[in-house]
Design a protein around this motif. Structure first.
Motif, short mmCIF file in Angstrom:
data_model
loop_
_atom_site.label_atom_id
_atom_site.label_comp_id
_atom_site.label_asym_id
_atom_site.label_seq_id
_atom_site.Cartn_x
_atom_site.Cartn_y
_atom_site.Cartn_z
N HIS A 37 0.83 -1.20 0.00
CA HIS A 37 0.00 0.00 0.00
C HIS A 37 0.87 1.26 0.00
O HIS A 37 0.58 2.23 -0.72
CB HIS A 37 -0.92 0.00 1.22
CG HIS A 37 -1.73 1.25 1.35
ND1 HIS A 37 -2.77 1.55 0.50
CD2 HIS A 37 -1.63 2.30 2.23
CE1 HIS A 37 -3.30 2.71 0.84
NE2 HIS A 37 -2.61 3.19 1.89
N THR A 38 1.97 1.22 0.79
CA THR A 38 2.88 2.37 0.86
C THR A 38 3.53 2.63 -0.49
O THR A 38 3.67 3.78 -0.93
CB THR A 38 3.98 2.11 1.91
OG1 THR A 38 3.37 1.83 3.17
CG2 THR A 38 4.87 3.34 2.05
N MET A 39 3.91 1.55 -1.19
CA MET A 39 4.52 1.69 -2.50
C MET A 39 3.54 2.30 -3.51
O MET A 39 3.90 3.15 -4.32
CB MET A 39 5.00 0.32 -3.00
CG MET A 39 5.78 0.39 -4.33
SD MET A 39 6.32 -1.24 -4.86
CE MET A 39 7.44 -1.67 -3.52
N ARG A 40 2.28 1.87 -3.43
CA ARG A 40 1.25 2.39 -4.33
C ARG A 40 1.03 3.88 -4.09
O ARG A 40 0.90 4.67 -5.03
CB ARG A 40 -0.05 1.61 -4.11
CG ARG A 40 -1.10 1.85 -5.19
CD ARG A 40 -2.31 0.96 -4.96
NE ARG A 40 -1.92 -0.45 -4.98
CZ ARG A 40 -2.68 -1.44 -4.49
NH1 ARG A 40 -3.83 -1.15 -3.90
NH2 ARG A 40 -2.27 -2.68 -4.57
N VAL A 41 1.01 4.27 -2.84
CA VAL A 41 0.85 5.69 -2.50
C VAL A 41 2.03 6.50 -3.02
O VAL A 41 1.86 7.60 -3.57
CB VAL A 41 0.70 5.87 -0.97
CG1 VAL A 41 0.77 7.36 -0.61
CG2 VAL A 41 -0.60 5.26 -0.49
N GLN A 42 3.25 5.93 -2.87
CA GLN A 42 4.44 6.62 -3.33
C GLN A 42 4.42 6.80 -4.85
O GLN A 42 4.76 7.87 -5.37
CB GLN A 42 5.69 5.83 -2.93
CG GLN A 42 7.01 6.49 -3.30
CD GLN A 42 7.23 7.81 -2.58
OE1 GLN A 42 6.73 8.00 -1.47
NE2 GLN A 42 7.96 8.70 -3.22
N LEU A 43 4.02 5.75 -5.57
CA LEU A 43 3.93 5.84 -7.04
C LEU A 43 2.89 6.88 -7.46
O LEU A 43 3.10 7.61 -8.42
CB LEU A 43 3.56 4.47 -7.62
CG LEU A 43 4.67 3.41 -7.59
CD1 LEU A 43 4.11 2.05 -8.03
CD2 LEU A 43 5.82 3.82 -8.51
N LEU A 44 1.79 6.93 -6.72
CA LEU A 44 0.74 7.90 -7.03
C LEU A 44 1.24 9.32 -6.82
O LEU A 44 0.98 10.22 -7.63
CB LEU A 44 -0.49 7.64 -6.14
CG LEU A 44 -1.75 8.45 -6.46
CD1 LEU A 44 -2.22 8.18 -7.89
CD2 LEU A 44 -2.86 8.13 -5.48
N LYS A 45 2.01 9.54 -5.75
CA LYS A 45 2.57 10.87 -5.48
C LYS A 45 3.55 11.28 -6.58
O LYS A 45 3.55 12.42 -7.04
CB LYS A 45 3.28 10.87 -4.13
CG LYS A 45 2.34 10.90 -2.93
CD LYS A 45 3.13 10.97 -1.63
CE LYS A 45 2.20 11.04 -0.42
NZ LYS A 45 2.97 11.09 0.85
N GLU A 46 4.39 10.32 -7.00
CA GLU A 46 5.36 10.62 -8.06
C GLU A 46 4.64 10.96 -9.36
O GLU A 46 5.06 11.86 -10.09
CB GLU A 46 6.30 9.43 -8.26
CG GLU A 46 7.27 9.21 -7.10
CD GLU A 46 8.14 7.99 -7.30
OE1 GLU A 46 8.00 7.33 -8.36
OE2 GLU A 46 8.96 7.70 -6.41
N ARG A 47 3.56 10.21 -9.65
CA ARG A 47 2.79 10.48 -10.86
C ARG A 47 2.15 11.87 -10.79
O ARG A 47 2.15 12.62 -11.77
CB ARG A 47 1.72 9.41 -11.05
CG ARG A 47 1.00 9.47 -12.40
CD ARG A 47 -0.03 8.36 -12.50
NE ARG A 47 0.58 7.05 -12.30
CZ ARG A 47 -0.11 5.93 -12.09
NH1 ARG A 47 -1.42 5.97 -12.02
NH2 ARG A 47 0.52 4.79 -11.94
N ASN A 48 1.63 12.22 -9.63
CA ASN A 48 1.02 13.55 -9.46
C ASN A 48 2.06 14.65 -9.63
O ASN A 48 1.77 15.70 -10.22
CB ASN A 48 0.35 13.66 -8.08
CG ASN A 48 -0.92 12.85 -8.00
OD1 ASN A 48 -1.52 12.51 -9.02
ND2 ASN A 48 -1.32 12.51 -6.79
N GLU A 49 3.26 14.41 -9.11
CA GLU A 49 4.32 15.40 -9.24
C GLU A 49 4.69 15.61 -10.70
O GLU A 49 4.93 16.74 -11.14
CB GLU A 49 5.57 14.96 -8.46
CG GLU A 49 5.46 15.17 -6.96
CD GLU A 49 5.29 16.63 -6.58
OE1 GLU A 49 5.94 17.49 -7.23
OE2 GLU A 49 4.50 16.92 -5.67
N LYS A 50 4.74 14.52 -11.47
CA LYS A 50 5.05 14.64 -12.90
C LYS A 50 3.98 15.45 -13.62
O LYS A 50 4.29 16.26 -14.50
CB LYS A 50 5.18 13.25 -13.53
CG LYS A 50 6.43 12.49 -13.11
CD LYS A 50 6.50 11.13 -13.77
CE LYS A 50 7.76 10.39 -13.34
NZ LYS A 50 7.83 9.04 -13.94
N VAL A 51 2.73 15.21 -13.25
CA VAL A 51 1.62 15.97 -13.86
C VAL A 51 1.75 17.45 -13.53
O VAL A 51 1.58 18.32 -14.40
CB VAL A 51 0.25 15.43 -13.38
CG1 VAL A 51 -0.87 16.35 -13.83
CG2 VAL A 51 0.03 14.02 -13.91
#
Length: 433
Positions: free
Chosen positions: A2-16
């Motif tokens: 779950h922590t990894m999924r949240v981290q990936l989501l944050k990174e994706r949001n940052e790229k956006v």
């Protein structure tokens, strides 16, 4: 997991978010080209595509969102200003039931707040990504300079909008594909002022002389009073304001300028009369002078509209209308139904009331104060030209208009003043060392 999924989501949001920042910068860099596309469609095809409006409205929304991501309170302040300024258009809509008036008023609110929003955006970015956004601010201004040069080339080739019809098939001047000709002069002040300033500071004097002649030539291509005088004022004043800490003192440099300046101004005035006569505009100015005097030439009959607008504000408006305004529906009270005095001080007062005028005055006086404070610093970089530009624009807002409510001008004003944040931040850093 779950922590990894949240981290990936944050990174994706940052790229956006990063992509949105780049997208916003490119939109600001290309906005004059969007004005030219709109003008081309209207002038050459006879179709009003509203491309410029479609281009700038999402830009305004994106700027608000990006500001809100870092400084939510600043976003709320801008939204609050929109709500307050829209009180008059909403009241007017229910009174006269004219949807077209409402949307025009909303457009004016966006135009009024666009430079303020961009100024705030660069304040935020000066804290979050100073080097990146500082570089982009300069890129935007140079792209705008290239866009204006292209537009003047179009005007020179005779493909653009004619500035004056002097009778019969005779015409004078051209604004190129920028249809809002009255807004081109103030935009010219900002963009060419920046270019002249950079060339004066960073290049040999022969380059400044060449750009000065080019700037004066562009002013006469357009042939409006604002653009012609602006070119002459910029060429003379850019070296003077670049004395920085000695700006308000009489120096040897200013003394050396006096004699050649008097000679140059005399030659230019004589040339100006000859050029105006050759293109058929001298008779037009003489007619204004005979009928209305010097005020008639300066204001082009705007003094009549000012008097009527102020009479309506003082004697035919309720207290609520005086405080919040009444939008362009005020034209229904005027004898000519114009709705605008074409002088920003007066238009701000009757359209958006005392509160609208106060917002504009506080913003532009703040810009002049900040740029003046930074100009007298010996190591200031951009402040001198920003101070000169802000002063000229404030003067134009009094004498004419198309400054505070200009779609063609607003973005460049916000960007060039955004450079003040980086200069202010740099001086503060040095004072701590």
């Amino acid at each position: 997991m779950h922590t990894m999924r949240v981290q990936l989501l944050k990174e994706r949001n940052e790229k956006v978010i990063v992509l949105l920042h780049h997208f916003v910068m490119w939109l600001m860099a290309g906005y004059l080209l969007s004005d030219m596309i709109s003008g081309f469609a209207l002038i050459r095809l006879g179709v009003d595509l509203k491309f410029s409006l479609i281009y700038k409205t999402p830009l305004f929304g994106l700027l608000l969102l990006l500001i809100g991501r870092y400084r939510f309170g600043l976003m709320l302040a801008i939204l609050g200003a929109i709500v307050v300024l829209m009180i008059a258009p909403v009241i007017s809509y229910f009174r006269v039931l004219q949807p077209a008036f409402f949307f025009v008023d909303f457009g004016y609110v966006v135009k009024m707040l666009m430079p303020m929003t961009i100024f705030v955006y660069f304040y935020v970015m000066s804290q979050e990504a100073p080097d990146w956004s500082y570089r982009w601010a300069r890129i935007i201004l140079w792209v705008c300079f290239a866009s204006l040069c292209l537009n003047f080339l179009v005007a020179l080739l005779g493909f653009g909008q004619v500035t004056y019809n002097t009778g019969g098939d005779n015409t004078a001047g051209s604004t190129g594909f920028i249809y809002a000709g009255n807004e081109l002069g103030p935009t010219f002040i900002v963009i060419f002022g920046y270019a002249l300033h950079k060339v004066w500071n960073d290049r040999p004097r022969i380059f400044y002389l060449a750009l000065s002649l080019f700037s004066i030539g562009c002013g006469f291509i357009v042939a409006t009073k604002t653009t012609m005088l602006a070119a002459l004022i910029l060429v003379v004043m850019v070296p003077i304001v670049n004395e920085r800490q000695n700006l308000f003192r009489f120096t040897k440099f200013k003394a050396k300028l006096i004699i050649p300046l008097v000679v140059a101004v005399t030659i230019l005035i004589i040339s100006l009369f000859e050029i105006l006569d050759s293109i058929g505009l001298l008779g037009r100015f003489q007619w204004f002078y005979e009928k209305r005097g010097l005020i008639g030439i300066i204001w082009s009959n705007r003094d009549i509209f000012i008097a009527e607008a102020m009479s309506i504000y003082m004697h035919q408006s309720t207290l609520i209308e005086q405080f919040f305004g009444q939008g362009i529906a005020v034209g229904l009270k005027q004898s000519v139904g114009k709705g605008s005095a074409e002088v920003d001080f007066v238009d701000a007062l009757v359209w958006f009331g005392f509160i609208g005028l106060s917002i504009c005055l506080m913003f532009y006086l703040f810009l002049i104060g900040l740029s003046a404070k930074l100009t007298v610093k010996r190591l200031s970089i951009h402040a001198p030209i920003i101070f000169l530009v802000n002063g000229l624009l404030l003067l134009l807002s009094i004498l004419s208009g198309h400054i505070w409510f200009s779609g063609t001008l607003g973005i460049s004003v916000g960007v060039i003043n955004g450079l003040l944040w980086y200069e202010k931040m740099d001086f503060e850093k040095r004072s701590l060392v």
